[in-house]
Design a protein around this motif. Sequence first.
Motif, PDB file in Angstrom:
ATOM      1  N   UNK A   1       0.817  -1.212   0.000  1.00  0.00           N
ATOM      2  CA  UNK A   1       0.000   0.000   0.000  1.00  0.00           C
ATOM      3  C   UNK A   1       0.851   1.263   0.000  1.00  0.00           C
ATOM      4  N   UNK A   2       0.591   2.191  -0.920  1.00  0.00           N
ATOM      5  CA  UNK A   2       1.230   3.505  -0.832  1.00  0.00           C
ATOM      6  C   UNK A   2       0.516   4.394   0.205  1.00  0.00           C
ATOM      7  N   UNK A   3      -0.651   3.958   0.638  1.00  0.00           N
ATOM      8  CA  UNK A   3      -1.466   4.763   1.547  1.00  0.00           C
ATOM      9  C   UNK A   3      -1.326   4.326   2.994  1.00  0.00           C
ATOM     10  N   UNK A   4      -1.588   5.281   3.870  1.00  0.00           N
ATOM     11  CA  UNK A   4      -1.966   5.002   5.243  1.00  0.00           C
ATOM     12  C   UNK A   4      -3.490   5.150   5.318  1.00  0.00           C
ATOM     13  N   UNK A   5      -4.090   4.386   6.221  1.00  0.00           N
ATOM     14  CA  UNK A   5      -5.524   4.569   6.498  1.00  0.00           C
ATOM     15  C   UNK A   5      -5.678   4.794   7.992  1.00  0.00           C
ATOM     16  N   UNK A   6      -6.366   5.841   8.362  1.00  0.00           N
ATOM     17  CA  UNK A   6      -6.565   6.094   9.794  1.00  0.00           C
ATOM     18  C   UNK A   6      -7.974   6.602  10.052  1.00  0.00           C
ATOM     19  N   UNK A   7      -8.376   6.531  11.315  1.00  0.00           N
ATOM     20  CA  UNK A   7      -9.714   6.975  11.691  1.00  0.00           C
ATOM     21  C   UNK A   7      -9.697   8.429  12.125  1.00  0.00           C
ATOM     22  N   UNK A   8     -10.627   9.190  11.598  1.00  0.00           N
ATOM     23  CA  UNK A   8     -10.752  10.596  11.964  1.00  0.00           C
ATOM     24  C   UNK A   8     -11.664  10.778  13.169  1.00  0.00           C
ATOM     25  N   UNK A   9     -12.458   9.736  13.455  1.00  0.00           N
ATOM     26  CA  UNK A   9     -13.376   9.762  14.594  1.00  0.00           C
ATOM     27  C   UNK A   9     -13.451   8.342  15.159  1.00  0.00           C
TER      28      UNK A   9
END
Lengths: 193, 193
Positions: free
Chosen positions: B92-100
Amino acid sequence: MTIEEIVNKINETYSPLTLECQQELLSHSTLLSLKKGESLVREGQYSDKTYYIIKGAARAYYLKDGKDISDWFAFENEFISSIISFFTDKPSPHYLELLEDALLIELSRASIEKLSDKYHDFERLIRVIVTKTMLSQQERIASIQFYNAEQKYQNILAIRPDITQRVPLTDIASYLGISLETLSRIRNPKNRI
Amino acid sequence: MTIEEIVNKINETYSPLTLECQQELLSHSTLLSLKKGESLVREGQYSDKTYYIIKGAARAYYLKDGKDISDWFAFENEFISSIISFFTDKPSPHYLELLEDALLIELSRASIEKLSDKYHDFERLIRVIVTKTMLSQQERIASIQFYNAEQKYQNILAIRPDITQRVPLTDIASYLGISLETLSRIRNPKNRI
DNA sequence: CGCCGAGTTGAACTGAATCAAGAAACGTGG
DNA sequence: CCACGTTTCTTGATTCAGTTCAACTCGGCG
């Protein structure tokens, strides 16, 4: 190129179809032979067609305040349509025209829906085509966000080395979101430091 | 919110599933309850998961030369994944994170493939989700090509009026491809002529 | 052969980035 | 519930990549 070879090409590039489904697909297909410069769709039209390019090249573009802005190029073994109109049933914001003399398969939305309902493997074919399109757009967005004019040009050259032979620089520039003048300077090696 | 309500929501927003398929979908689903700031995917990981957001918000972003560049936001009743990794099986070139703080359904690629093979209507669901994603990207590309910083901001506000309440301005700015300072000036009415 | 569209080159201009500094809001532990 | 440190956002000054405008060149085609 025979009809069988064309269908085989679609099978192997996108997703395989059963023989029965292939037959029925062909019965819904219209073969078009058109000349460079001819247009497939104009702005404002409702277009419920998708085109598969057997041979040739096509371009989708916007006319925004009189400025011609390319949005998509398609070549052999690729699909093109006025995607907004095709998928959302709205008037097309795009024009579609041929960049070269071309041989096309035309499919209507009604045919695609019918085949998708009837054949699971056709539904999958569409899913695969849409997924590939989505991934190209993803790449394009990343290219726009990360790179300057020169890098964007190098990027498209890496993806499609023959693009400068097949698409006018004006169209490549507007596709990249840069001016023709900037593209011209980028291409001129004298401007290197 | 019951499981039935969640599945109904997916059915009506995207594409309906037979009861049998719904059952099997649930048996493949993992429910996740996570806190704001937690991450779902990091750069370089192979992520074969897709997340459906029952409640909360998430963000996909790149770290390009140390700069955090948002690529995607997702909210209730939407899907998010590291699309490159999920669809092309690359790191993955991305990070995924939660905003809430969020409640999510996690689905693996293996499950999705299995369900897609077995159920035509599930294949269609995926096709519909991917098509919607593609159309959003299409809109986003048009927004980038046509509009200046202020218009791009107005554009995203029109699509998601609550975005400024739920996403930091830094993230909105990088998503729009403008600097935080420019976004701040745009938002300040004193800077109007 | 001359015209016309496509591409090139130059000079001036500009929208937005960058750099820098400060203000406001946020949340965490005492 | 307040104080303090951190993060987020604002404001100002300067710089720059790329646009725009304008004039010119080139190559193909009728």
